[in-house]
Design an enzyme around this catalytic site. Structure first.
Site, PDB file in Angstrom:
ATOM      1  N   SER A 119       0.828  -1.213   0.000  1.00 17.48           N
ATOM      2  CA  SER A 119       0.000   0.000   0.000  1.00 17.48           C
ATOM      3  C   SER A 119       0.852   1.248   0.000  1.00 17.48           C
ATOM      4  CB  SER A 119      -0.866   0.055   1.251  1.00 17.48           C
ATOM      5  OG  SER A 119      -1.744  -1.013   1.284  1.00 17.48           O
ATOM      6  N   HIS A 140      -0.353  -2.102  -7.570  1.00 14.68           N
ATOM      7  CA  HIS A 140      -1.199  -1.839  -6.403  1.00 14.68           C
ATOM      8  C   HIS A 140      -2.683  -1.872  -6.771  1.00 14.68           C
ATOM      9  CE1 HIS A 140      -2.434   1.087  -2.992  1.00 14.68           C
ATOM     10  NE2 HIS A 140      -2.522  -0.160  -2.590  1.00 14.68           N
ATOM     11  N   GLU A 152      -2.470   0.758  -9.731  1.00 17.04           N
ATOM     12  CA  GLU A 152      -1.327   1.670  -9.836  1.00 17.04           C
ATOM     13  C   GLU A 152      -0.106   0.849 -10.217  1.00 17.04           C
ATOM     14  OE1 GLU A 152      -2.123   5.237  -6.626  1.00 17.04           O
ATOM     15  OE2 GLU A 152      -1.351   3.361  -5.842  1.00 17.04           O
ATOM     16  N   ASN A 190      -3.474   6.398  -2.235  1.00 18.25           N
ATOM     17  CA  ASN A 190      -3.428   6.414  -0.767  1.00 18.25           C
ATOM     18  C   ASN A 190      -2.930   7.753  -0.247  1.00 18.25           C
ATOM     19  OD1 ASN A 190      -4.519   3.949  -0.185  1.00 18.25           O
ATOM     20  ND2 ASN A 190      -2.559   2.872  -0.090  1.00 18.25           N
TER      21      ASN A 190
HETATM   22  N1  3HC Z   1     -15.765  -8.577  -3.282  1.00 20.01           N
HETATM   23  C1  3HC Z   1     -16.280  -8.802  -4.507  1.00 20.01           C
HETATM   24  N2  3HC Z   1     -17.314  -8.097  -5.022  1.00 20.01           N
HETATM   25  C2  3HC Z   1     -17.848  -7.137  -4.231  1.00 20.01           C
HETATM   26  C3  3HC Z   1     -17.374  -6.844  -2.955  1.00 20.01           C
HETATM   27  C4  3HC Z   1     -16.274  -7.625  -2.478  1.00 20.01           C
HETATM   28  N3  3HC Z   1     -15.740  -7.421  -1.281  1.00 20.01           N
HETATM   29  N4  3HC Z   1     -18.101  -5.830  -2.446  1.00 20.01           N
HETATM   30  C5  3HC Z   1     -19.013  -5.505  -3.375  1.00 20.01           C
HETATM   31  N5  3HC Z   1     -18.864  -6.285  -4.442  1.00 20.01           N
HETATM   32  C6  3HC Z   1     -19.643  -6.243  -5.699  1.00 20.01           C
HETATM   33  C7  3HC Z   1     -21.075  -6.595  -5.474  1.00 20.01           C
HETATM   34  O1  3HC Z   1     -21.268  -7.983  -5.549  1.00 20.01           O
HETATM   35  C8  3HC Z   1     -21.758  -5.863  -6.614  1.00 20.01           C
HETATM   36  O2  3HC Z   1     -21.583  -6.610  -7.809  1.00 20.01           O
HETATM   37  P1  3HC Z   1     -22.635  -6.544  -9.045  1.00 20.01           P
HETATM   38  O3  3HC Z   1     -22.508  -5.180  -9.657  1.00 20.01           O
HETATM   39  O4  3HC Z   1     -22.167  -7.624  -9.944  1.00 20.01           O
HETATM   40  O5  3HC Z   1     -23.987  -6.782  -8.461  1.00 20.01           O
HETATM   41  C9  3HC Z   1     -20.926  -4.576  -6.756  1.00 20.01           C
HETATM   42  O6  3HC Z   1     -19.658  -4.877  -6.160  1.00 20.01           O
HETATM   43  C10 3HC Z   1     -21.561  -3.410  -6.040  1.00 20.01           C
HETATM   44  O7  3HC Z   1     -21.720  -3.775  -4.683  1.00 20.01           O
HETATM   45  P2  3HC Z   1     -22.954  -3.366  -3.777  1.00 20.01           P
HETATM   46  O8  3HC Z   1     -24.165  -3.145  -4.644  1.00 20.01           O
HETATM   47  O9  3HC Z   1     -23.090  -4.353  -2.668  1.00 20.01           O
HETATM   48  O10 3HC Z   1     -22.542  -2.036  -3.040  1.00 20.01           O
HETATM   49  P3  3HC Z   1     -21.964  -0.712  -3.628  1.00 20.01           P
HETATM   50  O11 3HC Z   1     -22.573  -0.333  -4.918  1.00 20.01           O
HETATM   51  O12 3HC Z   1     -22.005   0.259  -2.506  1.00 20.01           O
HETATM   52  O13 3HC Z   1     -20.416  -1.036  -3.901  1.00 20.01           O
HETATM   53  C11 3HC Z   1     -18.189  -0.898  -3.132  1.00 20.01           C
HETATM   54  C12 3HC Z   1     -19.567  -1.505  -2.895  1.00 20.01           C
HETATM   55  C13 3HC Z   1     -17.657  -1.378  -4.467  1.00 20.01           C
HETATM   56  C14 3HC Z   1     -17.282  -1.363  -2.012  1.00 20.01           C
HETATM   57  C15 3HC Z   1     -18.344   0.664  -3.140  1.00 20.01           C
HETATM   58  O14 3HC Z   1     -18.955   1.075  -1.953  1.00 20.01           O
HETATM   59  C16 3HC Z   1     -17.026   1.408  -3.278  1.00 20.01           C
HETATM   60  O15 3HC Z   1     -16.537   1.610  -4.385  1.00 20.01           O
HETATM   61  N6  3HC Z   1     -16.444   1.861  -2.145  1.00 20.01           N
HETATM   62  C17 3HC Z   1     -15.193   2.576  -2.135  1.00 20.01           C
HETATM   63  C18 3HC Z   1     -14.083   1.613  -1.953  1.00 20.01           C
HETATM   64  C19 3HC Z   1     -12.712   2.265  -1.960  1.00 20.01           C
HETATM   65  O16 3HC Z   1     -12.544   3.459  -1.777  1.00 20.01           O
HETATM   66  N7  3HC Z   1     -11.687   1.437  -2.180  1.00 20.01           N
HETATM   67  C20 3HC Z   1     -10.312   1.877  -2.206  1.00 20.01           C
HETATM   68  C21 3HC Z   1      -9.751   1.920  -0.850  1.00 20.01           C
HETATM   69  S1  3HC Z   1      -8.043   2.308  -0.806  1.00 20.01           S
HETATM   70  C22 3HC Z   1      -7.253   0.841  -1.026  1.00 20.01           C
HETATM   71  O17 3HC Z   1      -7.822  -0.189  -1.193  1.00 20.01           O
HETATM   72  C23 3HC Z   1      -5.771   0.902  -1.038  1.00 20.01           C
HETATM   73  C24 3HC Z   1      -5.147   0.122   0.069  1.00 20.01           C
HETATM   74  O18 3HC Z   1      -3.753   0.131  -0.168  1.00 20.01           O
HETATM   75  C25 3HC Z   1      -5.431   0.678   1.437  1.00 20.01           C
END
Ligand code: 3HC
Length: 403
Positions: A119, A140, A152, A190
């Site tokens: 990360s 990433h 990334e 990040n």
């Molecule tokens: N694994 C697999 N698929 C998932 C999932 C998971 N953990 N969570 C959600 N999904 C899928 C669902 O099955 C759904 O699929 P579909 O379109 O085929 O039906 C789709 O994603 C949308 O999910 P939901 O309808 O349940 O819910 P949302 O529309 O709210 O989406 C989310 C969930 C994708 C997590 C969305 O809220 C989001 O984009 N959140 C922001 C996440 C973010 O910021 N991530 C980056 C963080 S930083 C990072 O990771 C870096 C690290 O180094 C710290």
């Protein structure tokens, strides 16, 4: 270089998510962890993702079987001997990563690429532990890896241009969106996201508003989830770790809000252990107030105001710092935030948003926040130069972009 077989080391949430993405693209993928229990947990997570697709009618059960057959669980490095590319996704310890890369280099073909999903740790430092450091690179992914489009691609000092091109092509073959990022602590996303999350944490510990209200406000702004739900999903341990790396590199501007460390200390890690800012397991229910009260008694800071700008302007300011350091181009910065964090499409990314608001307005607001909330809001120097040169954004037809 064509990748015929890939590998992933670490079968946690990120490692198994990455292995799912690779198998979904049709490639065999070896998934390794230290014991078979962990490997099987990772494979179960992959199965759950495919099962979700089957349940929604997006895939047949036999297609799921075929994809699952591509995932090869193991505890042995020997299974990587015919892999063309391996992605390491173990926990964030340089010592552990050095050992993993050294073990990996011994078994991999000479031409194979060794990528890290770290990360925030230095790719150059990871590469320094191996002989074929020109084959080491950052790749990433974002959580949840099966969903988030961004990858990334971060070359270290030693990475060869061929390795970069191969990894960009590989990411595209996984139907992901690769963005090349110059190496720096936190890379690009990040580095922008953590100050935003950190600001939400400051607002909470200062009693500006309850976590639920701030999450609601940021969803209304257009983020797919609120900052506290996201902190819980990422894990407070991971966020504390990344915050420390950012502070170490950028100093006081990135000083973590005390509450992040306190949450970690109290073992409130988020969804993974049932309690974080929110409660996911009723048996672990505990009040957040004593933690907040103790921090306020120590810092003497309370009652500051919350606004979505307070959080988003942290992102914009850090984006300006990144631009100044040539970490990525303005369009890649915006694209990465859209594809890596779900930043609202209609706002175009933090830099397009700043152009719409007016770079002069952003600068003045940052100066005000700097006085009222602290010097972590000190405006990036490029903002002052832009305002002085009339690069105010849409209203003068030039800003971070031309209009
Ligand atoms: N694994 C697999 N698929 C998932 C999932 C998971 N953990 N969570 C959600 N999904 C899928 C669902 O099955 C759904 O699929 P579909 O379109 O085929 O039906 C789709 O994603 C949308 O999910 P939901 O309808 O349940 O819910 P949302 O529309 O709210 O989406 C989310 C969930 C994708 C997590 C969305 O809220 C989001 O984009 N959140 C922001 C996440 C973010 O910021 N991530 C980056 C963080 S930083 C990072 O990771 C870096 C690290 O180094 C710290």
């Amino acid at each position: 270089m064509f990748i015929y077989k890939a590998g992933v080391i670490g079968a946690g949430a990120m490692g198994s998510g990455i292995a799912q993405v690779i198998s979904f693209s049709g490639l065999p993928v070896v998934l390794k962890d230290t014991d078979m229990d962990r490997v099987n947990k990772g494979i179960d997570m992959i199965r759950k993702v495919y099962q979700g697709r089957v349940d929604k009618g997006k895939m047949s059960a036999s297609e799921m079987d075929q994809k699952m057959k591509l995932v090869i669980g193991t505890t042995s490095y020997d299974d990587f001997k015919d892999c063309d590319l391996v992605i390491e996704a173990v926990f964030e310890s340089m010592k552990v990563k050095h050992q993993v890369f050294q073990d990996l280099e011994k078994v991999l073909p000479e031409t194979a690429i060794m990528a890290s999903n770290t990360s925030a740790l230095s790719i150059s430092q990871i590469a320094s532990a191996v002989k074929r450091s020109e084959k080491v690179i950052g790749m990433h992914f974002f959580n949840p890896a099966p969903v988030m489009k961004l990858v990334e691609v971060i070359p270290g000092l030693q990475t060869s241009p061929e390795t970069v091109d191969d990894v960009v092509a590989f990411a595209e073959s996984l139907r992901k969106m690769p963005v090349r990022v110059k190496e720096c602590a936190g890379f690009l996303v990040n580095r922008l996201l953590l100050p935003y999350l950190n600001e939400a944490a400051y607002a909470l510990q200062e009693g500006s508003a309850p976590a639920e209200d701030m999450d609601k406000a940021m969803r209304a702004f257009g983020m797919p989830m609120g900052p506290f739900a996201l902190l819980d999903m990422l894990g407070l341990d991971v966020c504390a770790e990344v915050s420390m790396i950012l502070y170490d590199s950028f100093g006081p501007r990135m000083k973590a809000a005390e509450i992040l460390g306190e949450m970690h200390k109290a073992n409130r890690l988020g969804t993974k252990n049932g309690i974080g800012f929110y409660v996911y397991d009723e048996s672990k229910k505990a009040d957040l107030k004593p933690i907040v009260d103790a921090i306020q008694a120590k810092t003497g800071v309370k009652g500051t105001a919350f606004s979505p700008e307070r959080l988003v302007f942290q992102m914009i300011n850090e984006a300006a710092y990144c631009l100044e350091e040539n970490v990525a181009s303005p369009s890649d910065i915006d694209l990465a935030m859209l594809a890596g964090t779900g930043f609202p499409q209609d706002k175009g990314g933090p830099l397009h948003l700043a152009d719409g608001i007016g770079v002069d307005v952003v600068l003045e607001k940052l100066k005000e926040f700097s006085k009222t909330l602290g010097p972590r809001f000190w405006p990036a120097p490029i903002l002052k130069r832009m305002v002085a040169a009339n690069y105010l954004g849409q209203k003068t037809k030039k800003g971070f972009f031309n209009y």
